[in-house]
Scaffold this motif. Structure first.
Motif, PDB file in Angstrom:
ATOM      1  N   THR A 115      44.916  37.318  45.876  1.00 55.83           N
ATOM      2  CA  THR A 115      45.202  38.521  45.133  1.00 55.83           C
ATOM      3  C   THR A 115      46.198  39.190  45.558  1.00 55.83           C
ATOM      4  O   THR A 115      47.360  39.623  45.067  1.00 55.83           O
ATOM      5  CB  THR A 115      44.179  39.026  44.333  1.00 55.83           C
ATOM      6  OG1 THR A 115      43.083  38.243  43.613  1.00 55.83           O
ATOM      7  CG2 THR A 115      44.660  40.030  43.415  1.00 55.83           C
ATOM      8  N   LYS A 118      49.579  37.868  46.009  1.00 55.11           N
ATOM      9  CA  LYS A 118      50.371  37.871  44.672  1.00 55.11           C
ATOM     10  C   LYS A 118      50.825  39.190  44.279  1.00 55.11           C
ATOM     11  O   LYS A 118      52.113  39.459  43.850  1.00 55.11           O
ATOM     12  CB  LYS A 118      49.518  37.424  43.798  1.00 55.11           C
ATOM     13  CG  LYS A 118      49.218  35.811  43.711  1.00 55.11           C
ATOM     14  CD  LYS A 118      48.415  35.595  42.469  1.00 55.11           C
ATOM     15  CE  LYS A 118      47.599  34.234  42.610  1.00 55.11           C
ATOM     16  NZ  LYS A 118      46.747  33.745  41.428  1.00 55.11           N
ATOM     17  N   LEU A 119      50.103  40.251  44.534  1.00 53.91           N
ATOM     18  CA  LEU A 119      50.546  41.649  43.968  1.00 53.91           C
ATOM     19  C   LEU A 119      51.585  41.997  45.298  1.00 53.91           C
ATOM     20  O   LEU A 119      52.633  42.621  44.730  1.00 53.91           O
ATOM     21  CB  LEU A 119      49.408  42.598  44.275  1.00 53.91           C
ATOM     22  CG  LEU A 119      48.396  42.306  43.136  1.00 53.91           C
ATOM     23  CD1 LEU A 119      47.062  43.169  43.578  1.00 53.91           C
ATOM     24  CD2 LEU A 119      48.950  42.408  41.882  1.00 53.91           C
ATOM     25  N   LYS A 122      54.891  40.562  44.125  1.00 50.84           N
ATOM     26  CA  LYS A 122      55.478  40.953  42.890  1.00 50.84           C
ATOM     27  C   LYS A 122      55.830  42.471  43.129  1.00 50.84           C
ATOM     28  O   LYS A 122      56.442  43.197  42.164  1.00 50.84           O
ATOM     29  CB  LYS A 122      54.416  41.209  41.602  1.00 50.84           C
ATOM     30  CG  LYS A 122      54.198  39.767  41.392  1.00 50.84           C
ATOM     31  CD  LYS A 122      52.898  39.798  40.190  1.00 50.84           C
ATOM     32  CE  LYS A 122      52.666  38.777  39.795  1.00 50.84           C
ATOM     33  NZ  LYS A 122      51.743  38.588  38.578  1.00 50.84           N
ATOM     34  N   GLN A 124      53.785  45.146  43.814  1.00 52.91           N
ATOM     35  CA  GLN A 124      52.728  46.008  43.130  1.00 52.91           C
ATOM     36  C   GLN A 124      51.886  46.635  44.101  1.00 52.91           C
ATOM     37  O   GLN A 124      51.281  47.590  43.726  1.00 52.91           O
ATOM     38  CB  GLN A 124      52.020  45.241  42.058  1.00 52.91           C
ATOM     39  CG  GLN A 124      52.940  44.838  40.935  1.00 52.91           C
ATOM     40  CD  GLN A 124      51.927  44.094  39.744  1.00 52.91           C
ATOM     41  OE1 GLN A 124      50.725  44.124  40.060  1.00 52.91           O
ATOM     42  NE2 GLN A 124      52.633  43.477  38.719  1.00 52.91           N
ATOM     43  N   LYS A 125      51.959  46.196  45.291  1.00 55.15           N
ATOM     44  CA  LYS A 125      50.922  46.658  46.447  1.00 55.15           C
ATOM     45  C   LYS A 125      51.400  48.261  46.819  1.00 55.15           C
ATOM     46  O   LYS A 125      52.587  48.320  46.971  1.00 55.15           O
ATOM     47  CB  LYS A 125      50.859  46.023  47.782  1.00 55.15           C
ATOM     48  CG  LYS A 125      50.057  46.404  48.764  1.00 55.15           C
ATOM     49  CD  LYS A 125      50.233  45.481  49.883  1.00 55.15           C
ATOM     50  CE  LYS A 125      49.026  46.010  51.066  1.00 55.15           C
ATOM     51  NZ  LYS A 125      49.892  47.010  51.839  1.00 55.15           N
TER      52      LYS A 125
END
Length: 126
Positions: A115, A118-119, A122, A124-125
């Motif tokens: 997870t 993936k973040l 993208k 998003q972290k």
């Protein structure tokens, strides 16, 4: 967000699953051995309404139908944030405790890693 007691969270679970429910319908979602009194749920619902956690969706006859105002995700995030505060905001300490207590498996860690990967991909972290 307002903290939820165990009873409030259980009521919210009923509303998240059922959508809009009366107090009696909420009471019926509890396991047979642990059904709170109708008046206990009623008082709790009215307090939750005052906190802005639930709202009256409509009135049918002389009883009200309630619905959740906050999402399950928002409630869970608030609980996790509160839990992290007990560990000084350090997620590593929380993770170590979960591992040591047997509540976090290697597969859980791998899933968390997937997870996070993936973040990160993208952007998003944080």
């Amino acid at each position: 967000m307002t903290k939820l007691s165990k009873l409030e969270f259980r009521i919210m679970e009923a509303l998240w699953a059922g959508g809009v429910l009366s107090i009696r319908e909420i009471q019926e979602t509890f396991p047979a051995r642990h059904i709170p009194a109708y008046t206990t749920i009623q008082t709790t619902i009215y307090r939750m309404e005052a906190k802005g956690i639930v709202r009256r969706a409509k009135k049918v006859g002389n009883f009200h139908i309630f619905e959740a105002v906050i999402s399950r995700t928002a409630a869970q995030r608030s609980i996790i944030d509160d839990l992290l505060s007990y560990f000084g905001g350090q997620s590593q300490l929380l993770m170590a405790h979960l591992i040591e207590s047997g509540k976090l498996s290697l597969e859980d860690v791998r899933e968390a890693e997937r997870t996070l990967t993936k973040l990160t991909a993208k952007g998003q972290k944080r």
